[in-house]
Motif scaffolding. Structure first.
Motif, PDB file in Angstrom:
ATOM      1  N   ILE A  45      22.208  41.762  48.122  1.00 24.61           N
ATOM      2  CA  ILE A  45      21.758  41.695  46.738  1.00 24.61           C
ATOM      3  C   ILE A  45      22.777  40.946  45.880  1.00 24.61           C
ATOM      4  O   ILE A  45      23.963  41.302  45.861  1.00 24.61           O
ATOM      5  CB  ILE A  45      21.553  43.106  46.157  1.00 24.61           C
ATOM      6  N   PRO A  46      22.351  39.889  45.137  1.00 24.68           N
ATOM      7  CA  PRO A  46      23.290  39.164  44.277  1.00 24.68           C
ATOM      8  C   PRO A  46      23.560  39.904  42.975  1.00 24.68           C
ATOM      9  O   PRO A  46      22.667  40.516  42.387  1.00 24.68           O
ATOM     10  CB  PRO A  46      22.558  37.841  44.013  1.00 24.68           C
ATOM     11  N   ILE A  47      24.804  39.870  42.530  1.00 30.65           N
ATOM     12  CA  ILE A  47      25.221  40.426  41.247  1.00 30.65           C
ATOM     13  C   ILE A  47      26.135  39.401  40.581  1.00 30.65           C
ATOM     14  O   ILE A  47      27.056  38.883  41.216  1.00 30.65           O
ATOM     15  CB  ILE A  47      25.975  41.761  41.429  1.00 30.65           C
ATOM     16  N   LEU A  48      25.889  39.116  39.305  1.00 30.79           N
ATOM     17  CA  LEU A  48      26.693  38.143  38.580  1.00 30.79           C
ATOM     18  C   LEU A  48      27.844  38.822  37.845  1.00 30.79           C
ATOM     19  O   LEU A  48      27.702  39.918  37.304  1.00 30.79           O
ATOM     20  CB  LEU A  48      25.842  37.380  37.568  1.00 30.79           C
ATOM     21  N   ALA A  49      28.989  38.135  37.820  1.00 21.92           N
ATOM     22  CA  ALA A  49      30.151  38.569  37.034  1.00 21.92           C
ATOM     23  C   ALA A  49      30.620  37.392  36.189  1.00 21.92           C
ATOM     24  O   ALA A  49      30.649  36.254  36.666  1.00 21.92           O
ATOM     25  CB  ALA A  49      31.268  39.046  37.947  1.00 21.92           C
ATOM     26  N   ARG A  50      30.998  37.652  34.952  1.00 25.30           N
ATOM     27  CA  ARG A  50      31.544  36.627  34.064  1.00 25.30           C
ATOM     28  C   ARG A  50      32.969  37.053  33.711  1.00 25.30           C
ATOM     29  O   ARG A  50      33.164  38.067  33.036  1.00 25.30           O
ATOM     30  CB  ARG A  50      30.679  36.514  32.802  1.00 25.30           C
ATOM     31  N   ILE A  51      33.957  36.306  34.195  1.00 24.17           N
ATOM     32  CA  ILE A  51      35.360  36.647  33.950  1.00 24.17           C
ATOM     33  C   ILE A  51      36.087  35.405  33.448  1.00 24.17           C
ATOM     34  O   ILE A  51      35.538  34.297  33.440  1.00 24.17           O
ATOM     35  CB  ILE A  51      36.047  37.195  35.220  1.00 24.17           C
ATOM     36  N   THR A  52      37.341  35.581  33.044  1.00 31.44           N
ATOM     37  CA  THR A  52      38.105  34.433  32.555  1.00 31.44           C
ATOM     38  C   THR A  52      38.578  33.572  33.731  1.00 31.44           C
ATOM     39  O   THR A  52      38.781  34.055  34.854  1.00 31.44           O
ATOM     40  CB  THR A  52      39.334  34.879  31.754  1.00 31.44           C
ATOM     41  N   LEU A  53      38.755  32.298  33.448  1.00 35.61           N
ATOM     42  CA  LEU A  53      39.288  31.375  34.454  1.00 35.61           C
ATOM     43  C   LEU A  53      40.695  31.804  34.866  1.00 35.61           C
ATOM     44  O   LEU A  53      41.068  31.712  36.048  1.00 35.61           O
ATOM     45  CB  LEU A  53      39.304  29.952  33.896  1.00 35.61           C
ATOM     46  N   LYS A  54      41.469  32.304  33.909  1.00 35.59           N
ATOM     47  CA  LYS A  54      42.825  32.765  34.222  1.00 35.59           C
ATOM     48  C   LYS A  54      42.795  33.899  35.242  1.00 35.59           C
ATOM     49  O   LYS A  54      43.565  33.906  36.216  1.00 35.59           O
ATOM     50  CB  LYS A  54      43.549  33.205  32.945  1.00 35.59           C
ATOM     51  N   SER A  55      41.903  34.886  35.029  1.00 30.44           N
ATOM     52  CA  SER A  55      41.811  36.002  35.976  1.00 30.44           C
ATOM     53  C   SER A  55      41.409  35.504  37.357  1.00 30.44           C
ATOM     54  O   SER A  55      41.936  35.960  38.378  1.00 30.44           O
ATOM     55  CB  SER A  55      40.793  37.032  35.478  1.00 30.44           C
TER      56      SER A  55
END
Length: 355
Positions: free
Chosen positions: A322-332
């Motif tokens: 199952i796909p799950i999306l995450a939005r995080i910072t480029l730095k992280s």
């Protein structure tokens, strides 16, 4: 009864060109910005756009091809517009019975009774439209469309003219219709919240072109399509109640990729629950954390990483299959040295219940 559609419509600077097939059951959302061709698509299916290049086939019946053109009144579709468009000089029941007059075949009394019950309008059948709220008027408009026992239902932004309270009032009826009627429902909307809650499939339009089509969960989670890159990108999951913790009013919701604890009033074990997870509410850790307030931490594999801008990335994670999306910072992302194929943990801060 799938709906096969091939359109080539041109009006001055506007054009709509697509070739697709819409499933025979469930709700298909038609989504896109203003001017993308959403309403024009519905009008073409209803026979209100009759360009010679159009091809429309419903089941085994051709509605339009070359010299063949089935007129609107013989297409057996129910059409609901943004505005209820009720006849103000007719009572509610007379408005609904007007829909019966255009039925392509005689309609049994039981159909009318079922429609009235489905929309819960029996208590105000004798009223005039000006005695109803906006939400009640739209329920009558939907009942009128269904009274002819149509082979499909076309809804053109049916909630657009309603306030938030009226939308909340009518949405359960739309959900009931989608679950109880075994006909295709095409639902035009510019609201992600509406289609997330209601739709089974989604057809994306942009500038008169087909950008994507498929199961709504797959389309939302595809980094090849625009919805995954929107600021409000999200994942939709189908889950099932496996248990309930009465001490903390938490339900355990299982899906093929794991399980989630969610604040939810008690529901019978086995109840299906549709949930939504915002990509912004998913963080990533290399190891399972201890001493955290986040209840939902599940093992996942990084599938794809997409740089949205100089500050953020969208990561497609896989839990089971199952796909799950995450939005995080480029730095992280760089600090954790994340890359495709890594086994990590998704920390899910918030889960929204859709149905």
């Amino acid at each position: 009864m799938s709906i096969e559609i091939s359109l080539d419509i041109r009006r001055d600077e506007f054009s709509l060109a697509l070739n697709t097939s819409i499933p025979e059951q469930g709700v298909t959302a038609i989504f896109g910005p203003s001017g993308s061709g959403k309403t024009t698509l519905l009008r073409a299916i209803a026979g209100l756009e009759n360009d010679n290049n159009n091809f429309i086939k419903v089941g085994e019946t051709v509605w339009q091809e070359n010299s063949i053109l089935v007129p609107t009144h013989k297409r057996n579709v129910g059409y609901v517009f943004q505005e209820p468009s009720l006849f103000m000089h007719l009572s509610v029941i007379d408005n609904i019975q007007f829909g019966l007059r255009r039925a392509s075949q005689p309609v049994a009394d039981q159909v009318l009774s079922d429609v009235i019950g489905l929309l819960d309008i029996e208590s105000f059948l004798a009223r005039m439209p000006n005695q109803l709220s906006g939400g009640e008027q739209q329920r009558v408009a939907i009942a009128r469309a269904l009274a002819s026992n149509p082979s499909m239902l076309l809804l053109d932004e049916p909630l657009a003219a309603l306030g938030d309270e009226q939308k909340a009032e009518i949405f359960p009826y739309l959900e009931s219709i989608s679950k109880k009627l075994s006909i295709p429902i095409l639902y035009v909307s510019h609201s992600r919240a509406e289609i997330s809650r209601l739709a089974d499939h989604i057809l994306l339009l942009e500038k008169g072109k087909l950008k994507g089509f498929g199961n709504i969960k797959d389309v939302y989670a595809s980094l090849d399509l625009p919805l995954a890159h929107h600021p409000s990108a999200e994942t939709i999951l189908d889950t099932t109640v496996s248990s309930h913790d009465p001490d903390f009013n938490l339900a355990n919701l299982e899906f093929s990729g794991g399980s989630l604890l969610v604040a939810l009033d008690p529901l019978p074990v086995g109840t299906d629950v549709k949930i939504q997870i915002s990509a912004r509410d998913v963080s990533i850790t290399l190891n399972r954390q201890a001493g955290t307030s986040i209840l939902n931490v599940i093992p996942v594999t990084i599938d794809q990483i997409f740089s949205e801008n100089k500050a953020q990335v969208t990561i497609r994670l896989i839990a089971g299959q199952i796909p799950i999306l995450a939005r995080i910072t480029l730095k992280s992302c760089q600090d954790l040295n994340l890359k495709s194929g890594d086994s990590v943990y998704a920390q899910i801060k918030t889960v929204a219940i859709l149905s």
